[in-house]
Write a protein that holds these residues in place. Structure first.
Motif, PDB file in Angstrom:
ATOM      1  N   ARG A 181       1.803   1.025  13.159  1.00  0.00           N
ATOM      2  CA  ARG A 181       0.479   1.057  12.524  1.00  0.00           C
ATOM      3  C   ARG A 181       0.272   2.387  11.805  1.00  0.00           C
ATOM      4  NH1 ARG A 181      -2.271  -3.415  14.819  1.00  0.00           N
ATOM      5  NH2 ARG A 181      -3.743  -3.164  13.092  1.00  0.00           N
ATOM      6  N   LEU A 182      -0.233   2.287  10.581  1.00  0.00           N
ATOM      7  CA  LEU A 182      -0.543   3.448   9.758  1.00  0.00           C
ATOM      8  C   LEU A 182      -1.989   3.360   9.278  1.00  0.00           C
ATOM      9  CD1 LEU A 182       2.576   3.593   7.375  1.00  0.00           C
ATOM     10  CD2 LEU A 182       2.279   4.776   9.563  1.00  0.00           C
ATOM     11  N   TYR A 183      -2.521   4.487   8.833  1.00  0.00           N
ATOM     12  CA  TYR A 183      -3.791   4.494   8.118  1.00  0.00           C
ATOM     13  C   TYR A 183      -3.480   4.217   6.648  1.00  0.00           C
ATOM     14  CZ  TYR A 183      -5.874   6.519  12.295  1.00  0.00           C
ATOM     15  OH  TYR A 183      -6.306   6.732  13.574  1.00  0.00           O
ATOM     16  N   TYR A 190      -4.029   0.000  10.362  1.00  0.00           N
ATOM     17  CA  TYR A 190      -4.930  -0.078  11.507  1.00  0.00           C
ATOM     18  C   TYR A 190      -6.117  -0.994  11.220  1.00  0.00           C
ATOM     19  CZ  TYR A 190      -2.807   3.547  14.431  1.00  0.00           C
ATOM     20  OH  TYR A 190      -1.955   4.248  15.244  1.00  0.00           O
ATOM     21  N   ALA A 191      -6.585  -1.005   9.967  1.00  0.00           N
ATOM     22  CA  ALA A 191      -7.822  -1.718   9.645  1.00  0.00           C
ATOM     23  C   ALA A 191      -7.606  -3.194   9.358  1.00  0.00           C
ATOM     24  CB  ALA A 191      -8.501  -1.057   8.444  1.00  0.00           C
ATOM     25  N   ARG A 216      -0.319  13.459   7.385  1.00  0.00           N
ATOM     26  CA  ARG A 216       0.574  13.966   8.435  1.00  0.00           C
ATOM     27  C   ARG A 216       0.819  12.902   9.498  1.00  0.00           C
ATOM     28  NH1 ARG A 216      -2.685  18.992   7.798  1.00  0.00           N
ATOM     29  NH2 ARG A 216      -1.359  20.474   6.653  1.00  0.00           N
ATOM     30  N   TYR A 217      -0.243  12.213   9.899  1.00  0.00           N
ATOM     31  CA  TYR A 217      -0.090  11.167  10.914  1.00  0.00           C
ATOM     32  C   TYR A 217       0.866  10.088  10.424  1.00  0.00           C
ATOM     33  CZ  TYR A 217      -1.082   7.404  14.167  1.00  0.00           C
ATOM     34  OH  TYR A 217      -0.942   6.403  15.096  1.00  0.00           O
ATOM     35  N   ASN A 218       0.626   9.600   9.194  1.00  0.00           N
ATOM     36  CA  ASN A 218       1.462   8.525   8.658  1.00  0.00           C
ATOM     37  C   ASN A 218       2.917   8.939   8.536  1.00  0.00           C
ATOM     38  OD1 ASN A 218      -0.714   6.803   8.499  1.00  0.00           O
ATOM     39  ND2 ASN A 218      -0.888   6.865   6.273  1.00  0.00           N
ATOM     40  N   PHE A 258       0.790  -1.227   0.000  1.00  0.00           N
ATOM     41  CA  PHE A 258       0.000   0.000   0.000  1.00  0.00           C
ATOM     42  C   PHE A 258       0.827   1.284   0.000  1.00  0.00           C
ATOM     43  CE2 PHE A 258       0.716  -0.604   4.529  1.00  0.00           C
ATOM     44  CZ  PHE A 258       0.727   0.659   5.086  1.00  0.00           C
ATOM     45  N   LEU A 259       2.151   1.184   0.014  1.00  0.00           N
ATOM     46  CA  LEU A 259       2.978   2.391   0.102  1.00  0.00           C
ATOM     47  C   LEU A 259       3.869   2.622  -1.125  1.00  0.00           C
ATOM     48  CD1 LEU A 259       4.207   2.629   3.823  1.00  0.00           C
ATOM     49  CD2 LEU A 259       2.508   4.055   2.659  1.00  0.00           C
ATOM     50  N   ALA A 260       3.595   1.966  -2.239  1.00  0.00           N
ATOM     51  CA  ALA A 260       4.472   2.096  -3.406  1.00  0.00           C
ATOM     52  C   ALA A 260       4.501   3.519  -3.951  1.00  0.00           C
ATOM     53  CB  ALA A 260       4.050   1.125  -4.501  1.00  0.00           C
TER      54      ALA A 260
END
Length: 360
Positions: free
Chosen positions: A327-329, A305-306, A348-350, A255-257
């Motif tokens: 954990r990230l969104y 998180y999910a 920003r959180y991630n 999910f981070l590519a």
């Protein structure tokens, strides 16, 4: 005189109530498949639109199962906004039946392949991102396939040239042979520059449906794009704190590519070897990933998180040195008033979580 005033006040109140109802009913009814798209639509539409998300906040988009209420919302909508690129795998059936003219907001974005073995000489000079789904010793590169809706259609959509829109679920014809087919990475929002494309596409859609306020939608989109540009600058400043040698990561699923490609990270493996969190994990994949982490000195596994992170934690425990599971969104926002209840706060959180895990 008092009697006259008593008559006038309720009439004014009644007129005001009726006027409010007319205004509310005249707003565009917008249904977005995800909370991320819904947030961007709210920023573009402002008070002129009513926006709901089919998939709730804090949910795994890949595993979501549609409900009868979702069907009712689709039928009642003036416009349906979706990501495309195969993201809405649990919603495709009801979208095909109840929202065949759904607008794909990711059209115009340069998309990455989710296939680690895909190589295309025509795109050899374009940027690349590492492919998380590979557990082999040799790290394959995920190629940019091209522009979504122009030379990439990613199998699940077809461009209707007569109406200049993407129609969900239509079969391909001979004219589609010129397009590049293949597995596309749907997680485009992990790069805020791609969300600028969302904002422009949504503004154009709203303006076509509500021409009286076209300029308002365009102005709102431009204001939001300026916020995204500032966010992009902010992210670059924050990640400067991470040494280059520490920018080697593992994720729970692919999910981070897009984030990695834009901000110079290398994703050397994933716990779930797929762009979908619904894929299965084989024991041999776990053993190979543990070895990959050791060889590359990976300091953190980034999990959603999910989605359950138990396997990620098991892998971290097997490495032999401390590997954090952070954990990230990933595919949806946090709950209302949460630390990631908007897209800007989501990013920003991630980014802060990534920086804190990888900086010296």
């Amino acid at each position: 005189m008092k009697r006259l005033l008593l008559l006038i006040v309720p009439l004014i109140a009644l007129f005001g109530m009726n006027q409010f109802r007319v205004d509310a009913q005249s707003r565009l009814k917008v249904v977005a498949t995800t909370s991320l798209i819904a947030d961007v639509a709210k920023n573009v539409g402002g008070d002129l639109v009513d926006v709901v998300s089919l998939i709730p906040a804090n949910s795994d988009v890949h595993g979501y199962v549609a409900t009868p209420q979702d069907v009712a919302r689709l039928v009642d909508a003036d416009v349906v906004l979706m990501n495309g690129l195969g993201l809405e795998e649990g919603l495709l059936e009801i979208l095909e039946k109840n929202a065949p003219d759904a607008v794909i907001v990711s059209l115009g974005i340069h998309v990455l392949s989710s296939d680690p073995h895909h190589h295309d000489d025509d795109h050899a000079d374009e940027p690349v991102a590492t492919e998380e789904a590979d557990h082999d010793d040799e790290h394959h590169e995920a190629m940019y396939l091209g522009i979504y809706g122009v030379d990439v259609d990613c199998d699940e959509n077809h461009k209707d040239d007569a109406h200049n829109k993407i129609v969900v679920g239509r079969n391909h014809d001979e004219h589609d042979d010129e397009h590049e087919h293949g597995a596309c990475d749907p997680h485009v929002w992990q790069n805020p520059l791609n969300v600028m494309v969302w904002a422009n596409n949504i503004a154009g859609t709203f303006g076509n449906l509500d021409e009286e306020y076209r300029d308002t939608y365009l102005a709102n989109a431009q204001a939001y794009i300026e916020q995204l540009a500032m966010l992009n600058d902010e992210i670059r400043v924050l990640i400067d704190a991470i040494p280059a040698e520490n920018r080697v990561i593992v994720t729970n699923h692919n999910f981070l590519a897009y984030f990695a490609a834009e901000y110079d990270f290398e994703v050397v493996g994933t716990v779930i070897p797929s762009a979908s969190s619904m894929a299965q994990v084989a024991p041999q994949d776990i053993a190979k990933l543990v070895e990959t982490i050791r060889e590359n000195g990976v300091r953190a596994i980034f999990a959603e998180y999910a989605v359950n992170a138990d396997i990620a934690q098991t892998i971290a425990n097997e490495v032999g040195y401390q590997v954090a599971v952070v954990r990230l969104y990933s595919d949806s926002l946090g709950a209302e008033d949460d630390e990631a209840s908007t897209y800007l706060d989501f990013m920003r959180y991630n980014v802060n979580a990534i920086v804190n895990a990888l900086k010296d």
